[in-house]
Design a protein around this motif. Structure first.
Motif, PDB file in Angstrom:
ATOM      1  N   ALA A  14       0.832  -1.208   0.000  1.00 20.63           N
ATOM      2  CA  ALA A  14       0.000   0.000   0.000  1.00 20.63           C
ATOM      3  C   ALA A  14       0.865   1.256   0.000  1.00 20.63           C
ATOM      4  CB  ALA A  14      -0.938  -0.005   1.207  1.00 20.63           C
ATOM      5  N   GLU A  15       1.986   1.227   0.704  1.00 16.34           N
ATOM      6  CA  GLU A  15       2.865   2.393   0.782  1.00 16.34           C
ATOM      7  C   GLU A  15       3.429   2.763  -0.588  1.00 16.34           C
ATOM      8  OE1 GLU A  15       3.215  -0.415   2.663  1.00 16.34           O
ATOM      9  OE2 GLU A  15       2.244   0.385   4.457  1.00 16.34           O
ATOM     10  N   THR A  16       3.676   1.766  -1.429  1.00 18.66           N
ATOM     11  CA  THR A  16       4.176   2.016  -2.784  1.00 18.66           C
ATOM     12  C   THR A  16       3.113   2.729  -3.604  1.00 18.66           C
ATOM     13  OG1 THR A  16       5.608   0.072  -2.663  1.00 18.66           O
ATOM     14  CG2 THR A  16       5.081   0.903  -4.871  1.00 18.66           C
ATOM     15  N   LEU A  17       1.862   2.277  -3.489  1.00 14.59           N
ATOM     16  CA  LEU A  17       0.774   2.923  -4.214  1.00 14.59           C
ATOM     17  C   LEU A  17       0.536   4.340  -3.706  1.00 14.59           C
ATOM     18  CD1 LEU A  17      -1.666  -0.107  -4.412  1.00 14.59           C
ATOM     19  CD2 LEU A  17      -0.319   0.871  -6.285  1.00 14.59           C
ATOM     20  N   VAL A  18       0.637   4.541  -2.394  1.00 14.98           N
ATOM     21  CA  VAL A  18       0.456   5.880  -1.821  1.00 14.98           C
ATOM     22  C   VAL A  18       1.509   6.823  -2.383  1.00 14.98           C
ATOM     23  CG1 VAL A  18       0.576   7.255   0.295  1.00 14.98           C
ATOM     24  CG2 VAL A  18      -0.700   5.096   0.273  1.00 14.98           C
ATOM     25  N   ALA A  19       2.760   6.402  -2.395  1.00 11.46           N
ATOM     26  CA  ALA A  19       3.835   7.254  -2.917  1.00 11.46           C
ATOM     27  C   ALA A  19       3.599   7.571  -4.387  1.00 11.46           C
ATOM     28  CB  ALA A  19       5.185   6.573  -2.720  1.00 11.46           C
ATOM     29  N   HIS A  20       3.199   6.571  -5.162  1.00 11.51           N
ATOM     30  CA  HIS A  20       2.934   6.770  -6.586  1.00 11.51           C
ATOM     31  C   HIS A  20       1.800   7.767  -6.798  1.00 11.51           C
ATOM     32  CE1 HIS A  20       1.352   4.784 -10.550  1.00 11.51           C
ATOM     33  NE2 HIS A  20       1.813   5.990 -10.762  1.00 11.51           N
ATOM     34  N   MET A  21       0.671   7.518  -6.179  1.00 12.26           N
ATOM     35  CA  MET A  21      -0.518   8.319  -6.435  1.00 12.26           C
ATOM     36  C   MET A  21      -0.494   9.683  -5.741  1.00 12.26           C
ATOM     37  SD  MET A  21      -1.994   6.556  -8.665  1.00 12.26           S
ATOM     38  CE  MET A  21      -3.511   7.466  -8.819  1.00 12.26           C
ATOM     39  N   SER A  22       0.480   9.905  -4.890  1.00 12.76           N
ATOM     40  CA  SER A  22       0.619  11.202  -4.229  1.00 12.76           C
ATOM     41  C   SER A  22       1.533  12.153  -4.995  1.00 12.76           C
ATOM     42  CB  SER A  22       1.157  11.006  -2.809  1.00 12.76           C
ATOM     43  OG  SER A  22       0.218  10.283  -2.036  1.00 12.76           O
ATOM     44  N   ASP A  23       2.139  11.687  -6.065  1.00 13.13           N
ATOM     45  CA  ASP A  23       3.012  12.554  -6.862  1.00 13.13           C
ATOM     46  C   ASP A  23       2.148  13.604  -7.558  1.00 13.13           C
ATOM     47  OD1 ASP A  23       4.561  13.626  -9.108  1.00 13.13           O
ATOM     48  OD2 ASP A  23       6.007  12.067  -8.619  1.00 13.13           O
ATOM     49  N   PRO A  24       2.380  14.889  -7.317  1.00 13.04           N
ATOM     50  CA  PRO A  24       1.519  15.933  -7.884  1.00 13.04           C
ATOM     51  C   PRO A  24       1.521  15.977  -9.413  1.00 13.04           C
ATOM     52  CG  PRO A  24       3.440  16.896  -6.808  1.00 13.04           C
ATOM     53  CD  PRO A  24       3.446  15.429  -6.493  1.00 13.04           C
ATOM     54  N   ARG A  25       2.532  15.411 -10.053  1.00 11.34           N
ATOM     55  CA  ARG A  25       2.552  15.398 -11.526  1.00 11.34           C
ATOM     56  C   ARG A  25       1.442  14.541 -12.112  1.00 11.34           C
ATOM     57  NH1 ARG A  25       8.834  14.045 -11.811  1.00 11.34           N
ATOM     58  NH2 ARG A  25       8.148  12.926  -9.952  1.00 11.34           N
ATOM     59  N   LEU A  26       0.954  13.570 -11.364  1.00  9.59           N
ATOM     60  CA  LEU A  26      -0.133  12.721 -11.866  1.00  9.59           C
ATOM     61  C   LEU A  26      -1.440  13.500 -11.966  1.00  9.59           C
ATOM     62  CD1 LEU A  26       0.411   9.332 -10.021  1.00  9.59           C
ATOM     63  CD2 LEU A  26       1.214  10.025 -12.279  1.00  9.59           C
ATOM     64  N   ALA A  27      -1.703  14.349 -10.997  1.00  7.93           N
ATOM     65  CA  ALA A  27      -2.969  15.088 -10.951  1.00  7.93           C
ATOM     66  C   ALA A  27      -3.145  16.029 -12.140  1.00  7.93           C
ATOM     67  CB  ALA A  27      -3.078  15.854  -9.646  1.00  7.93           C
ATOM     68  N   GLU A  28      -2.042  16.394 -12.806  1.00 10.21           N
ATOM     69  CA  GLU A  28      -2.131  17.286 -13.968  1.00 10.21           C
ATOM     70  C   GLU A  28      -3.035  16.714 -15.057  1.00 10.21           C
ATOM     71  OE1 GLU A  28       1.708  18.501 -15.463  1.00 10.21           O
ATOM     72  OE2 GLU A  28       2.501  18.620 -13.422  1.00 10.21           O
TER      73      GLU A  28
END
Length: 157
Positions: A14-28
């Motif tokens: 879960a921590e790997t997914l949290v780090a991935h999906m928390s990257d602000p570049r994805l939200a763009e």
């Protein structure tokens, strides 16, 4: 060239997914990515994706490059369509075309997937790869309160 493999999301911490999906570049380019991710969010996300596998026999995978997690994606049933989604870690964006080709080869071999759709936000401007694949624009659609451009690719399955 790294080996690309698909595995179940339930095998990713879960921590790997949290780090991935928390990257602000994805939200763009992800208008539906509006919540803050934590381990509970990640676990609920994996449970929802696993439910798709249980219901439809297909869903999203964790994507690995030489055994290293690089993102998630795959096919999810949206109404009558099988939609293809791909969310890579920013450091691995360059693998997108290769991963998409591998996933589409899977689709072409699966009789359930005579075509696949792609829902892209209006912020995505570089659409040449879709044209090269042969995907055709079908129009704009609303999905979960956001506008997306819908493309379809016949797989030959």
């Amino acid at each position: 060239m790294p080996e690309i493999t698909f595995t179940r999301l339930s095998g990713i911490p879960a921590e790997t997914l949290v780090a991935h999906m928390s990257d602000p570049r994805l939200a763009e380019h992800m208008p539906l990515l509006t919540m803050t991710w934590d381990t509970e969010t990640a676990r609920a996300f994996v449970a929802a994706k696993e439910a798709c596998w249980d219901r439809d026999g297909l869903g999203h995978w964790a994507i690995m490059s030489d055994g290293r997690y690089v993102g998630w994606g795959g096919f999810q049933k949206e109404g009558e369509d099988w939609d293809f989604g791909l969310v890579l870690q920013p450091a691995d964006f360059g693998l997108g075309a290769r991963i998409t080709r591998a996933a589409l080869a899977f689709a072409a071999a699966d009789p359930r997937l005579s075509s696949v759709t792609f829902l892209l936000p209006p912020s995505r401007r570089n659409l040449g790869a879709l044209a090269r694949l042969g995907a055709r624009f079908e129009g704009e659609v609303d999905h979960a309160g956001a506008t997306f451009r819908k493309y379809r690719l016949e797989t030959g399955a």
